[in-house]
Motif scaffolding. Structure first.
Motif, PDB file in Angstrom:
ATOM      1  N   GLY A 106      62.998  33.805   0.195  1.00 55.86           N
ATOM      2  CA  GLY A 106      63.967  32.958  -0.492  1.00 55.86           C
ATOM      3  C   GLY A 106      63.802  31.493  -0.123  1.00 55.86           C
ATOM      4  O   GLY A 106      63.799  30.618  -0.989  1.00 55.86           O
ATOM      5  N   TYR A 107      63.645  31.223   1.156  1.00 56.52           N
ATOM      6  CA  TYR A 107      63.479  29.846   1.615  1.00 56.52           C
ATOM      7  C   TYR A 107      62.207  29.229   1.049  1.00 56.52           C
ATOM      8  O   TYR A 107      62.203  28.075   0.590  1.00 56.52           O
ATOM      9  N   ALA A 108      61.114  29.988   1.077  1.00 61.89           N
ATOM     10  CA  ALA A 108      59.841  29.467   0.568  1.00 61.89           C
ATOM     11  C   ALA A 108      59.930  29.172  -0.927  1.00 61.89           C
ATOM     12  O   ALA A 108      59.400  28.165  -1.406  1.00 61.89           O
ATOM     13  N   VAL A 109      60.607  30.025  -1.652  1.00 59.60           N
ATOM     14  CA  VAL A 109      60.711  29.826  -3.095  1.00 59.60           C
ATOM     15  C   VAL A 109      61.675  28.683  -3.409  1.00 59.60           C
ATOM     16  O   VAL A 109      61.537  28.021  -4.434  1.00 59.60           O
ATOM     17  N   ILE A 110      62.643  28.410  -2.523  1.00 60.54           N
ATOM     18  CA  ILE A 110      63.496  27.225  -2.712  1.00 60.54           C
ATOM     19  C   ILE A 110      62.609  25.985  -2.755  1.00 60.54           C
ATOM     20  O   ILE A 110      62.765  25.120  -3.628  1.00 60.54           O
ATOM     21  N   LYS A 111      61.693  25.900  -1.819  1.00 60.18           N
ATOM     22  CA  LYS A 111      60.782  24.747  -1.783  1.00 60.18           C
ATOM     23  C   LYS A 111      59.933  24.691  -3.058  1.00 60.18           C
ATOM     24  O   LYS A 111      59.720  23.618  -3.627  1.00 60.18           O
ATOM     25  N   ALA A 112      59.447  25.831  -3.508  1.00 62.26           N
ATOM     26  CA  ALA A 112      58.643  25.872  -4.733  1.00 62.26           C
ATOM     27  C   ALA A 112      59.481  25.489  -5.952  1.00 62.26           C
ATOM     28  O   ALA A 112      59.004  24.771  -6.842  1.00 62.26           O
TER      29      ALA A 112
END
Length: 169
Positions: A106-112
């Protein structure tokens, strides 16, 4: 506190499963129209864009419900050789690890999603904003992570394990 959090999480799981179901029905319709259209020499324009984005919702929408119902693959070759206490500890560690993994996703996709929104990235044919689907993935991954972490907390507090839950249900 824990029962209220469980009720809230169960509602979120139901919502994510509902979204996944709607996306799956949409996906079936798109594939049907595309296949029939191809047989008449006129495939559905943008079908690949719609299918790709719908699959994001289908997969992550059903993840929390699949986990809640014990639908994931479980390899229990050594389970019978371990003590109940060790099996209980393994269940807790697996749920904690799974929860952390989904939170990291979830955190990584927030950045994406932030990057996609900033650069106004879109799908190839239909020009659908990628950020919309990335934000949906973030929400669905966080719901799954929350559900896993909550179950680990319930196992720690109640002393019950996944094996006991499966036997009872």
């Amino acid at each position: 506190m824990l029962p209220a959090l469980r009720a809230f999480t169960d509602r979120l799981i139901s919502l994510s499963a509902w979204l996944g179901t709607v996306a799956l029905l949409f996906l079936v319709g798109v594939v049907l129209v595309d296949v029939v259209g191809r047989s008449f020499g006129s495939p559905l324009y943008g079908a690949l864009d719609m299918e790709t984005m719908a699959f994001v919702i289908v997969v992550f929408g059903g993840m929390a419900l699949c986990d809640k119902q014990g639908g994931h693959i479980c390899v229990d070759l050594f389970e019978r050789y371990f003590s109940p206490r060790l099996n209980h500890l393994i269940d807790i560690v697996v749920d904690l690890l799974g929860g952390v993994i989904f939170m990291v996703i979830g955190y990584a996709v927030i950045k994406a999603a932030q990057l996609s929104a900033m650069l106004n990235l879109r799908t190839n044919l239909l020009g659908l904003p990628l950020a919309w689907f990335q934000w949906a993935l973030v929400a669905l991954a966080l719901i799954t992570g929350l559900a896993l972490l909550l179950r680990a907390a319930e196992f720690i507090i109640t002393g019950r394990s996944e094996h006991e839950v499966r036997r009872v249900e």
